[in-house]
Design an enzyme around this catalytic site. Structure first.
Site, short mmCIF file in Angstrom:
data_model
loop_
_atom_site.label_atom_id
_atom_site.label_comp_id
_atom_site.label_asym_id
_atom_site.label_seq_id
_atom_site.Cartn_x
_atom_site.Cartn_y
_atom_site.Cartn_z
N ASP A 130 0.82 -1.22 0.00
CA ASP A 130 0.00 0.00 0.00
C ASP A 130 0.85 1.27 0.00
O ASP A 130 0.47 2.28 0.57
CB ASP A 130 -0.96 0.03 1.20
CG ASP A 130 -1.72 -1.28 1.35
OD1 ASP A 130 -2.26 -1.73 0.33
OD2 ASP A 130 -1.76 -1.84 2.46
N LYS A 178 1.94 2.08 -5.14
CA LYS A 178 2.62 1.55 -6.34
C LYS A 178 1.80 1.81 -7.60
O LYS A 178 2.36 2.04 -8.66
CB LYS A 178 2.81 0.03 -6.22
CG LYS A 178 3.89 -0.35 -5.21
CD LYS A 178 4.13 -1.84 -5.22
CE LYS A 178 3.04 -2.64 -4.56
NZ LYS A 178 2.84 -2.42 -3.13
N GLY A 218 -4.30 -4.99 -4.55
CA GLY A 218 -5.33 -4.06 -5.03
C GLY A 218 -4.63 -2.86 -5.62
O GLY A 218 -4.05 -2.07 -4.89
N HIS A 219 -4.60 -2.76 -6.93
CA HIS A 219 -3.92 -1.64 -7.58
C HIS A 219 -4.94 -0.70 -8.19
O HIS A 219 -5.72 -1.10 -9.05
CB HIS A 219 -2.93 -2.15 -8.63
CG HIS A 219 -1.77 -2.90 -8.04
ND1 HIS A 219 -0.85 -3.60 -8.78
CD2 HIS A 219 -1.38 -3.03 -6.75
CE1 HIS A 219 0.05 -4.13 -7.97
NE2 HIS A 219 -0.25 -3.81 -6.73
N GLN A 234 2.27 -6.20 -2.99
CA GLN A 234 2.58 -6.19 -1.55
C GLN A 234 3.86 -5.40 -1.27
O GLN A 234 4.19 -4.51 -2.04
CB GLN A 234 2.68 -7.63 -1.00
CG GLN A 234 1.36 -8.37 -0.94
CD GLN A 234 1.03 -9.12 -2.20
OE1 GLN A 234 1.87 -9.80 -2.76
NE2 GLN A 234 -0.20 -9.00 -2.66
N THR A 285 -7.75 -1.62 -0.05
CA THR A 285 -8.57 -1.65 -1.26
C THR A 285 -9.20 -3.03 -1.48
O THR A 285 -10.25 -3.13 -2.11
CB THR A 285 -7.74 -1.29 -2.53
OG1 THR A 285 -6.53 -2.02 -2.47
CG2 THR A 285 -7.47 0.18 -2.63
P1 IMP Z 1 -2.35 -13.00 2.19
O1 IMP Z 1 -1.41 -12.46 1.18
O2 IMP Z 1 -3.79 -12.87 1.81
O3 IMP Z 1 -1.98 -14.41 2.60
O4 IMP Z 1 -2.20 -12.11 3.53
C1 IMP Z 1 -1.01 -12.14 4.30
C2 IMP Z 1 -0.66 -10.75 4.82
O5 IMP Z 1 -0.31 -9.91 3.73
C3 IMP Z 1 -1.81 -10.03 5.55
O6 IMP Z 1 -1.25 -9.24 6.58
C4 IMP Z 1 -2.39 -9.12 4.46
O7 IMP Z 1 -3.03 -7.99 5.02
C5 IMP Z 1 -1.12 -8.73 3.75
N1 IMP Z 1 -1.34 -8.36 2.34
C6 IMP Z 1 -1.58 -9.18 1.28
N2 IMP Z 1 -1.71 -8.48 0.16
C7 IMP Z 1 -1.54 -7.19 0.47
C8 IMP Z 1 -1.52 -5.96 -0.29
O8 IMP Z 1 -1.68 -5.94 -1.51
N3 IMP Z 1 -1.30 -4.82 0.44
C9 IMP Z 1 -1.08 -4.83 1.77
N4 IMP Z 1 -1.07 -5.93 2.53
C10 IMP Z 1 -1.30 -7.10 1.88
#
Ligand code: IMP
Length: 430
Positions: free
Chosen positions: A13, A16, A40-41, A224, A299
């Site tokens: 977040d 990007k 979420g972009h 991420q 998002t």
């Molecule tokens: P997962 O990727 O759904 O397994 O979640 C694992 C961790 O990564 C959690 O803390 C999510 O909130 C975080 N996470 C996954 N994708 C994103 C992203 O695109 N932005 C921010 N945090 C993310």
């Protein structure tokens, strides 16, 4: 020609979307190399808002090739819906503009169910995932029981793959008190979606290497952030893929030499969604203010993001593990109006000063941030397009961050609008 990797250098977040969009205009190919539709972009192009999860950001621009690399985990049903939605906004997506690596593992409905069941069951094991089956799918990949895009092409192979996966998953489901998976219904669902996915399937490693030889510019789009990296993040409160820049090569089938510039995206303060350590987290009015001014809501899940001061020690660390050549600093305007700002420069661990976050969870929990306090600025930085538009203290803040993280600022973003960007170094310059 230069190829650029964009990675998040905090907990995701970082903003990007805007930077990737800005760079994708100059690129010929845009490739995702890890993660899935947990990302979420948000892109704003000519006033229109596009929300993407699994699709590379390049799809919204004509004349580009968008690639989903083998390092991604792909939910085929979500992808088809995402393509339909984006088509309704007038975007053209064809097998010439979108390619999916044949060796990409598929996220199946039971991956999401397992993800959510684990999250619901036990507060000790809770990660705060997006519940989209990302972790369970990567587990199947390394457990050698994943169903991959290429498996959709042959009915007999597909059935074998499903049976292999179900041996494991039905045992797991029985332990969780869930019904066994309906094998035939799953196979029917997969056979139904297969042609919609297979039309985009390609030997992506080959296409990308040929593009590179032809002098095309490739933008590797990370999702991420490095602190969610499976190896270098705040384990176990991480995502299940390698997020750092080195993954761009393995997650697409290119050599590390194909990467010419690593751009780390860094927010001028820190946020995190989900559970896990966050040394500079603010539980007070300042944290509230950062969240409100920065519109800090997830998002994908809509969850409120946790907010805190800029942590230079952590960003120095993530810039090192990703080999960041320059950063794009985002959301500086959110700091407008603070009388003073704090920057974490290291940690006090049981009376000992550290310039990095230790790996052991108990030590991380005992780390107390060591702060420097710097003067803020009352003027607005929103929409600044040159250094001259910035107040002196904002420039000092940026310059000080560069020193602390040992990495220069290549881009400075001062609003969600793409033109509100100060370019210092063009990552695509040869
Ligand atoms: P997962 O990727 O759904 O397994 O979640 C694992 C961790 O990564 C959690 O803390 C999510 O909130 C975080 N996470 C996954 N994708 C994103 C992203 O695109 N932005 C921010 N945090 C993310």
């Amino acid at each position: 020609m230069a190829n650029v990797v964009v990675v998040g250098a905090q907990w995701g977040d970082e903003g990007k979307g805007k930077i990737v969009d800005w760079l994708s205009e100059r690129a010929d190919v845009i490739a995702r190399f890890q993660g899935g539709h947990n990302a979420g972009h948000t892109l704003v192009v000519d006033g229109e808002v596009f929300k993407l999860n699994a699709l590379p950001s390049g799809v919204v621009r004509g004349g580009k090739l968008s690639v989903i690399g083998n390092g991604v985990v792909l939910d085929p049903w979500h992808l088809v819906t995402e393509i339909e939605k984006i088509r309704e906004q007038g975007v053209v997506i064809t097998p010439e503009t979108l390619m999916i690596a044949e060796n990409t593992p598929l996220i199946l409905p039971f991956h999401g169910e397992l993800d959510r069941a684990r999250e619901a069951q036990n507060s000790v094991a809770k990660i705060g995932t997006t519940g989209r089956g990302i972790g369970p799918c990567y587990e199947d990949k390394v457990g050698r029981r994943a169903i991959r895009v290429a498996d959709l092409a042959d009915k007999a192979t597909l059935e074998l793959r499903v049976d292999r996966a179900l041996v494991h998953h039905n045992a797991l489901r029985s332990g969780l008190g869930q019904e066994p998976i309906d094998r035939d219904a799953l196979i029917a669902m997969l056979n139904e979606i297969a042609p919609q996915i297979l039309q985009y399937a390609a030997p992506v490693w080959k296409v990308l290497n040929e593009k590179r030889r032809a002098g095309k510019r490739i933008l590797f789009e990370g999702a991420q952030g490095a602190l969610l990296d499976i190896d270098f993040g705040t384990y176990p409160f991480v995502t299940s893929s390698n997020v750092i820049a080195g993954q761009a090569a393995a997650g697409t089938g290119m050599g590390p030499g194909a990467i010419d510039f690593v751009l780390g995206i860094v927010k001028a303060y820190t946020t995190r969604v989900g559970e896990g350590p966050f040394p500079t987290e603010l539980d007070d009015d300042d944290g509230q203010r950062l969240g409100e001014r920065g519109h800090e809501f997830g998002t994908v899940t809509g969850r409120k993001r946790r907010c805190g001061w800029f942590d230079a020690a952590l960003v120095r660390q993530t810039c090192a593990v990703s080999g960041v050549n320059g950063i794009a600093l985002t959301k500086l305007d959110v700091l407008d109006g603070f009388e003073t700002l704090k920057i974490c420069i290291g940690y006090d661990l049981d009376g000992k000063q550290l310039d990095y976050l230790p790996t052991a969870a108990d030590q991380q929990a005992r780390c107390v941030p060591i702060y420097e306090e710097v003067p803020g600025w009352s003027e607005s930085t929103e929409g600044a397009r040159s250094w001259n538009d910035l107040p002196a203290n904002a420039i000092k803040y940026v310059r000080h961050i560069e020193e602390l993280i040992q990495c220069p600022v290549a881009l400075l973003s001062t609003s969600p609008e793409r033109e509100d960007t100060i370019l210092v170094t063009d990552p695509f310059a040869d």
